[in-house]
Scaffold this motif. Structure first.
Motif, PDB file in Angstrom:
ATOM      1  N   ARG A  33     -48.534   5.049 -55.281  1.00 38.74           N
ATOM      2  CA  ARG A  33     -49.344   5.005 -54.056  1.00 38.74           C
ATOM      3  C   ARG A  33     -48.480   5.440 -52.875  1.00 38.74           C
ATOM      4  NH1 ARG A  33     -50.150   0.610 -56.946  1.00 38.74           N
ATOM      5  NH2 ARG A  33     -48.842  -0.683 -55.589  1.00 38.74           N
ATOM      6  N   ILE A  34     -48.867   6.548 -52.276  1.00 31.62           N
ATOM      7  CA  ILE A  34     -48.062   7.198 -51.243  1.00 31.62           C
ATOM      8  C   ILE A  34     -48.760   7.132 -49.891  1.00 31.62           C
ATOM      9  CG2 ILE A  34     -46.979   9.363 -50.510  1.00 31.62           C
ATOM     10  CD1 ILE A  34     -45.740   8.163 -53.037  1.00 31.62           C
ATOM     11  N   LEU A  35     -48.007   6.746 -48.851  1.00 28.36           N
ATOM     12  CA  LEU A  35     -48.482   6.941 -47.475  1.00 28.36           C
ATOM     13  C   LEU A  35     -47.906   8.260 -46.975  1.00 28.36           C
ATOM     14  CD1 LEU A  35     -50.047   5.602 -45.053  1.00 28.36           C
ATOM     15  CD2 LEU A  35     -47.768   5.143 -44.124  1.00 28.36           C
ATOM     16  N   PHE A  36     -48.779   9.153 -46.545  1.00 35.12           N
ATOM     17  CA  PHE A  36     -48.406  10.492 -46.080  1.00 35.12           C
ATOM     18  C   PHE A  36     -48.565  10.503 -44.562  1.00 35.12           C
ATOM     19  CE2 PHE A  36     -49.033  15.000 -45.258  1.00 35.12           C
ATOM     20  CZ  PHE A  36     -48.276  15.656 -46.224  1.00 35.12           C
ATOM     21  N   VAL A  37     -47.437  10.559 -43.844  1.00 39.80           N
ATOM     22  CA  VAL A  37     -47.428  10.446 -42.385  1.00 39.80           C
ATOM     23  C   VAL A  37     -47.300  11.835 -41.771  1.00 39.80           C
ATOM     24  CG1 VAL A  37     -46.253   9.464 -40.383  1.00 39.80           C
ATOM     25  CG2 VAL A  37     -46.367   8.166 -42.528  1.00 39.80           C
ATOM     26  N   THR A  38     -48.254  12.199 -40.915  1.00 39.14           N
ATOM     27  CA  THR A  38     -48.229  13.520 -40.283  1.00 39.14           C
ATOM     28  C   THR A  38     -48.972  13.441 -38.948  1.00 39.14           C
ATOM     29  OG1 THR A  38     -48.615  15.887 -40.689  1.00 39.14           O
ATOM     30  CG2 THR A  38     -50.312  14.356 -41.455  1.00 39.14           C
ATOM     31  N   ASP A  39     -49.257  14.597 -38.352  1.00 40.23           N
ATOM     32  CA  ASP A  39     -50.015  14.604 -37.099  1.00 40.23           C
ATOM     33  C   ASP A  39     -51.319  15.365 -37.284  1.00 40.23           C
ATOM     34  OD1 ASP A  39     -49.843  17.481 -35.949  1.00 40.23           O
ATOM     35  OD2 ASP A  39     -47.739  17.036 -36.371  1.00 40.23           O
ATOM     36  N   GLY A  40     -52.253  15.103 -36.378  1.00 42.00           N
ATOM     37  CA  GLY A  40     -53.581  15.675 -36.507  1.00 42.00           C
ATOM     38  C   GLY A  40     -53.611  17.192 -36.432  1.00 42.00           C
ATOM     39  N   SER A 100     -43.207  12.747 -36.595  1.00 44.28           N
ATOM     40  CA  SER A 100     -43.755  12.248 -37.857  1.00 44.28           C
ATOM     41  C   SER A 100     -42.659  11.696 -38.758  1.00 44.28           C
ATOM     42  CB  SER A 100     -44.520  13.357 -38.581  1.00 44.28           C
ATOM     43  OG  SER A 100     -45.683  13.725 -37.857  1.00 44.28           O
ATOM     44  N   LEU A 101     -41.521  12.360 -38.768  1.00 44.54           N
ATOM     45  CA  LEU A 101     -40.423  11.896 -39.625  1.00 44.54           C
ATOM     46  C   LEU A 101     -39.886  10.567 -39.124  1.00 44.54           C
ATOM     47  CD1 LEU A 101     -38.458  15.199 -40.413  1.00 44.54           C
ATOM     48  CD2 LEU A 101     -40.664  14.386 -41.265  1.00 44.54           C
ATOM     49  N   ASP A 102     -39.796  10.419 -37.807  1.00 45.21           N
ATOM     50  CA  ASP A 102     -39.295   9.167 -37.246  1.00 45.21           C
ATOM     51  C   ASP A 102     -40.239   8.003 -37.538  1.00 45.21           C
ATOM     52  OD1 ASP A 102     -37.080  10.461 -36.322  1.00 45.21           O
ATOM     53  OD2 ASP A 102     -37.467  10.151 -34.192  1.00 45.21           O
ATOM     54  N   VAL A 103     -41.540   8.244 -37.424  1.00 48.63           N
ATOM     55  CA  VAL A 103     -42.500   7.192 -37.746  1.00 48.63           C
ATOM     56  C   VAL A 103     -42.400   6.812 -39.220  1.00 48.63           C
ATOM     57  CG1 VAL A 103     -44.968   6.657 -37.941  1.00 48.63           C
ATOM     58  CG2 VAL A 103     -44.090   7.770 -35.883  1.00 48.63           C
ATOM     59  N   ALA A 104     -42.296   7.805 -40.085  1.00 45.27           N
ATOM     60  CA  ALA A 104     -42.200   7.532 -41.521  1.00 45.27           C
ATOM     61  C   ALA A 104     -40.982   6.675 -41.841  1.00 45.27           C
ATOM     62  CB  ALA A 104     -42.147   8.849 -42.299  1.00 45.27           C
ATOM     63  N   LYS A 105     -39.865   6.930 -41.174  1.00 47.60           N
ATOM     64  CA  LYS A 105     -38.658   6.142 -41.414  1.00 47.60           C
ATOM     65  C   LYS A 105     -38.885   4.665 -41.104  1.00 47.60           C
ATOM     66  CE  LYS A 105     -35.224   9.734 -40.326  1.00 47.60           C
ATOM     67  NZ  LYS A 105     -34.211  10.175 -39.338  1.00 47.60           N
ATOM     68  N   ALA A 134     -39.424  10.245 -48.514  1.00 46.73           N
ATOM     69  CA  ALA A 134     -39.191  11.692 -48.542  1.00 46.73           C
ATOM     70  C   ALA A 134     -39.597  12.265 -47.190  1.00 46.73           C
ATOM     71  CB  ALA A 134     -40.005  12.351 -49.654  1.00 46.73           C
ATOM     72  N   LEU A 135     -38.797  13.195 -46.675  1.00 50.67           N
ATOM     73  CA  LEU A 135     -39.080  13.810 -45.384  1.00 50.67           C
ATOM     74  C   LEU A 135     -39.158  15.323 -45.533  1.00 50.67           C
ATOM     75  CD1 LEU A 135     -36.816  11.664 -43.020  1.00 50.67           C
ATOM     76  CD2 LEU A 135     -39.238  11.343 -43.591  1.00 50.67           C
ATOM     77  N   VAL A 136     -40.205  15.896 -44.934  1.00 47.62           N
ATOM     78  CA  VAL A 136     -40.473  17.332 -45.031  1.00 47.62           C
ATOM     79  C   VAL A 136     -40.628  17.884 -43.620  1.00 47.62           C
ATOM     80  CG1 VAL A 136     -41.900  19.106 -46.116  1.00 47.62           C
ATOM     81  CG2 VAL A 136     -41.752  16.813 -47.160  1.00 47.62           C
ATOM     82  N   PRO A 137     -39.584  18.496 -43.043  1.00 38.93           N
ATOM     83  CA  PRO A 137     -39.696  19.010 -41.670  1.00 38.93           C
ATOM     84  C   PRO A 137     -40.510  20.300 -41.621  1.00 38.93           C
ATOM     85  CG  PRO A 137     -37.547  19.556 -42.582  1.00 38.93           C
ATOM     86  CD  PRO A 137     -38.233  18.678 -43.603  1.00 38.93           C
ATOM     87  N   THR A 138     -41.308  20.422 -40.575  1.00 32.45           N
ATOM     88  CA  THR A 138     -42.057  21.659 -40.347  1.00 32.45           C
ATOM     89  C   THR A 138     -41.581  22.383 -39.100  1.00 32.45           C
ATOM     90  OG1 THR A 138     -43.778  20.479 -39.109  1.00 32.45           O
ATOM     91  CG2 THR A 138     -44.106  20.734 -41.483  1.00 32.45           C
ATOM     92  N   GLY A 143     -33.536  17.838 -37.207  1.00 37.12           N
ATOM     93  CA  GLY A 143     -32.620  17.429 -38.276  1.00 37.12           C
ATOM     94  C   GLY A 143     -32.898  16.022 -38.763  1.00 37.12           C
ATOM     95  N   SER A 144     -34.063  15.468 -38.401  1.00 37.21           N
ATOM     96  CA  SER A 144     -34.359  14.068 -38.708  1.00 37.21           C
ATOM     97  C   SER A 144     -34.345  13.775 -40.193  1.00 37.21           C
ATOM     98  CB  SER A 144     -35.727  13.695 -38.113  1.00 37.21           C
ATOM     99  OG  SER A 144     -36.005  12.329 -38.262  1.00 37.21           O
ATOM    100  N   GLU A 145     -34.536  14.813 -41.002  1.00 35.43           N
ATOM    101  CA  GLU A 145     -34.568  14.616 -42.452  1.00 35.43           C
ATOM    102  C   GLU A 145     -33.219  14.201 -43.029  1.00 35.43           C
ATOM    103  OE1 GLU A 145     -33.682  19.002 -41.725  1.00 35.43           O
ATOM    104  OE2 GLU A 145     -34.995  17.464 -40.859  1.00 35.43           O
ATOM    105  N   VAL A 146     -32.153  14.310 -42.228  1.00 34.69           N
ATOM    106  CA  VAL A 146     -30.829  13.915 -42.721  1.00 34.69           C
ATOM    107  C   VAL A 146     -30.110  12.993 -41.742  1.00 34.69           C
ATOM    108  CG1 VAL A 146     -30.452  15.897 -44.244  1.00 34.69           C
ATOM    109  CG2 VAL A 146     -29.844  16.079 -41.817  1.00 34.69           C
ATOM    110  N   THR A 147     -30.864  12.370 -40.832  1.00 34.79           N
ATOM    111  CA  THR A 147     -30.229  11.481 -39.862  1.00 34.79           C
ATOM    112  C   THR A 147     -30.688  10.048 -40.072  1.00 34.79           C
ATOM    113  OG1 THR A 147     -31.912  11.593 -38.112  1.00 34.79           O
ATOM    114  CG2 THR A 147     -30.249  13.359 -38.181  1.00 34.79           C
TER     115      THR A 147
END
Length: 386
Positions: A33-40, A100-105, A134-138, A143-147
Motif C-alpha cells: 500500500r503506497i502513498l503517492f505524494v505529488t502536486d495537482g 512534494s519530496l519534502d512533504v513525502a519525507k 522513494a523520491l522521484v524529482p521532476t 537535490g532533495s532526493e539525496v538530502t
C-alpha cells in the motif's frame, strides 16, 4: 584532515524512462500500500500517469495525495499524513519538485514512527524509524532526493527544517524524461538553485565540510555550468536535461553533508513572505551574498570558478577570479531570463528591514557561512539586491 561523516541515499537509479518502471524498482520492502505524494499540476498534465500505471501493474494499491503547494505548509503535511494513515500505507513515494519530496519525507517519518513533528524540527532531532521512501524529482534543482532535509512553512511564512539522516530515502529515481517539458523559467531557477547548493557546500564553514562534498560540488558545477543554458533554451535536449538532473543530485549530496549558508538564509524570507519560488529567491541574492563573503572566501570561490565557467581558468589572480565568478553568476541569471532585482518580484524597499530580521532567525544556516552575518549586514545585502 578533519574527521567527517558522509550520508547519502543508499540507491540511485539514473536512466531515461526509469519512472515508468517504478513498480519493479521498489521491491518487497515497500509493502503493498503506497502513498503517492505529488502536486495537482503534475497530476493534471498526466506526468504521474506512467509511474502510477507501473505501480498498478506491480499489484500495489496506491493512494494519491496531490495537494502539495509551493513552499508546503504544515497543514499540507498533516493532511498527507492523515491520508497515509487512513490508507494504512506501507511505503511512500514523493514525485515532483522539492515541495512534494519534502512533504513525502515528513509523512514517511511521522507515519513510520508516530513521533510529533514539533519534536523533529532542527538538526538531528528526528528519531525514526520511517516508512520505506522513494523520491522521484521532476526538476533539476533541489537535490532533495539525496538530502536529509525537509523544509516546511509554519505559521503562514516561517520556514522550519527537519535535518536528519533518518529521512534520507531508500531509493532516488532520476528520469530525465520527466524534466523535458519543464518551462524555461522553472528550468533556469531550479538550475541556479542547484549551482547555489554546490557553491555554498564547497565554501561552507561547517565542521563537516569534507573532501567528498567538495569533490561532488565541483563535478556538479561542471555539469550545471555546461548545460544550464542548453536546458533552458532547448528544453527537449535530453542529454542536457540528464546532465542537469545528475548535477543537481551531486550538488544535493554535497550540501547534504556540508550544509548551505547565507544565500539560503536570506532567500527564505523572500520565499516565505512573498511566495517567490525558492530557486529564484536564491538567484536574487546570490551575487550579493558572495560579494559580501569574498573577504573570507575568495580562495574557495576562485577554486571553483572555472568549474562553472571554464574560461575563468585564464584569470590567475585569486581576487580577480573570485570577482569575475560573482559577476558571471549574476550575468547568467539575467541571460536565462530571471528577474535580477528584489523590486522586480514585488518587494518594496520598506520590506527590507523586516526581511533582515527574519533572515537572522535562520541560525542553522548562518553558522555555516564563511563570514559572520549581522542584521545590519543582511539589510545591506538586501539593499544591494533591491
Amino acid at each position: 584532515m578533519n574527521p567527517f561523516v558522509f550520508n547519502t541515499t543508499s540507491q540511485v537509479v539514473f536512466r531515461p524512462g526509469a519512472a515508468t518502471q517504478i513498480g519493479g524498482l521498489l521491491g518487497p520492502r515497500f509493502g503493498e500500500r503506497i502513498l503517492f505524494v505529488t502536486d495537482g499540476g503534475l497530476r493534471k498534465i498526466g506526468l504521474c500517469d506512467p509511474a502510477l500505471a507501473s505501480l498498478g501493474d506491480a499489484g500495489l494499491a496506491v493512494t494519491v495525495f496531490d495537494a502539495v503547494e509551493p513552499d508546503p505548509s504544515l497543514v499540507t503535511v498533516q493532511a498527507a499524513a492523515a491520508a497515509a494513515k487512513s490508507a494504512g500505507a506501507t511505503g511512500v513515494i514523493g514525485f515532483g519538485g522539492g515541495s512534494s519530496l519534502d512533504v513525502a519525507k515528513v509523512v514517511a517519518l511521522v507515519c513510520g514512527s508516530g513521533e510529533d513533528i514539533d519534536g523533529a524540527w532542527g538538526v538531528g532531532n528526528a528519531r525514526g524509524p520511517r516508512l520505506p521512501l522513494a523520491l522521484v524529482p521532476t526538476t533539476a534543482g533541489t537535490g532533495s532526493e539525496v538530502t536529509p532535509v525537509s523544509i516546511i512553512t509554519v505559521g503562514g511564512d516561517e520556514k522550519r527544517g527537519i535535518s536528519s539522516p533518518v529521512i534520507l530515502p531508500d531509493i532516488a529515481i532520476l528520469d530525465a524524461d520527466l524534466t523535458l517539458g519543464l518551462p524555461p523559467a522553472i528550468t533556469a531557477a531550479t538550475g541556479i538553485d542547484a549551482m547555489v547548493h554546490a557553491i555554498e557546500a564547497y565554501a561552507s564553514r561547517n565542521p563537516n565540510n569534507n573532501p567528498l562534498s567538495r569533490m561532488l560540488a565541483r563535478q556538479a558545477l561542471q555539469l550545471l555550468g555546461a548545460n544550464i543554458e542548453k536546458a533552458v533554451f532547448d528544453g527537449k535536449d535530453q542529454a542536457a536535461r540528464g546532465a542537469m538532473l545528475l548535477g543537481s543530485m551531486l550538488a544535493g549530496q554535497a550540501f547534504a553533508n556540508s550544509p548551505v549558508a547565507a544565500v539560503h538564509a536570506l532567500a527564505y524570507p523572500i520565499g516565505g513572505t512573498f511566495h517567490v519560488p525558492h530557486g529564484l529567491s536564491n538567484a536574487l541574492v546570490l551575487p550579493h551574498v558572495l560579494r559580501f563573503n569574498a573577504s573570507a572566501a575568495a580562495s574557495s570561490y576562485a577554486e571553483i570558478a572555472a568549474d562553472a565557467f571554464p574560461d575563468l581558468s585564464q584569470e590567475q589572480d585569486v581576487t580577480q577570479r573570485c570577482a569575475a565568478f560573482v559577476e558571471r553568476l549574476g550575468d547568467l541569471s539575467a541571460r536565462l531570463g530571471l528577474q535580477s532585482r528584489l523590486r522586480d518580484v514585488g518587494i518594496g524597499e520598506e520590506h527590507l528591514a523586516g526581511m533582515a530580521r527574519d533572515a537572522l532567525k535562520q541560525t542553522r544556516l548562518l553558522v555555516n557561512n564563511p563570514r559572520d552575518v549581522s542584521e545590519a549586514d543582511a539589510l545591506s545585502i538586501y539593499n544591494e539586491a533591491w
